[in-house]
Design an enzyme around this catalytic site. Structure first.
Site: not given
Ligand code: 9D3
Length: 229
Positions: A89, A116, A154, A169
């Protein structure tokens, strides 16, 4: 291109990889996608892959051992050096520009996490970059990894059929697309714009440019002011 994915849920990837352009690209040999289960590299009776955070706090953290061992295993499957990407995230927001950049690589290793997050030593030790697919909370990195794979594959030369690539294109121009219509000419009292039935290709092209611009201004004004990408 070779793409290795490290994940605790390899089965989640199977269906999206079996359809359409990504399926065809694999069949054509443009990309080889290999799934590796991080749990196969966990040790002990319980094959633990997560543990409590040092310092306390909620949730669990992905342990470094299984991810490192899994990573070293997939790296040994092929000699080329890889771009290593953690889906997190807090990563750089994914974009068409990033997809284009990744599509130039010979090899990607994508690592999808659960819980987490990853023990920080995973990111540091693997020299990984981090990518997020947007500001919303997913339950793990798997869907994000699939989004990256879909957008990258793609763009591989030959992945799109002739029709798709010609389309691409003319319209990868930073604008939203113009409105599309197909048969019937009238559907539930809604008529196809006369201009599209006129046969005047110059007028049609001009109308489509205007529509694309007007829509972009109305729905995504940010696309018109942005200078990067
Ligand atoms: C409470 C804090 N959270 C962080 C925003 C904890 C948390 C939530 C969800 C930690 C990991 C996740 C799982 N999400 C992903 O692994 C993830 C993700 C996403 O949640 N949103 C956008 N892109 C991605 S890429 C990996």
């Amino acid at each position: 291109m070779r793409i290795d994915v490290l994940t605790l849920f390899p089965e989640m990837f199977e269906s999206p990889l079996r359809y359409s352009i990504v399926k065809r690209a694999q069949e054509q040999g443009l990309v080889e996608i290999a799934l590796t289960n991080i749990r196969d590299f966990a040790i002990g009776e319980y094959r633990k892959v997560d543990d409590k955070p040092y310092g306390g706090g909620p949730g669990m953290v992905m342990m470094p051992g299984p991810v490192f061992d899994g990573f070293e295993h997939v790296q040994s499957l092929s000699p080329e050096p890889a771009r290593v990407i953690l889906l997190t995230p807090q990563g750089t927001p994914f974009s068409q520009a990033k997809a284009a950049e990744l599509s130039e690589q010979d090899r990607l290793i994508l690592i999808a996490g659960r819980y987490e997050g990853f023990d920080e030593r995973i990111r540091i030790g693997l020299g990984a970059e981090q990518i997020s697919i947007g500001d919303y909370v997913l339950n793990g990195g798997e869907l994000a990894a699939m989004v990256v794979i879909d957008a990258v594959v793609r763009l591989l030369p030959g992945a799109l059929g002739d029709e798709d690539s010609a389309r691409d294109d003319s319209f990868s121009n930073g604008l939203l697309e113009y409105p599309h219509y197909t048969r019937p000419e009238v559907f539930r009292d809604m008529k196809v714009p006369d201009i599209l039935l006129s046969g005047d290709h110059g007028k049609i092209a001009q109308w489509r440019r205007e529509q694309a611009l007007e829509r972009t201004r109305r729905l995504r004004p940010d696309l018109l002011t942005r200078t990067e990408e």
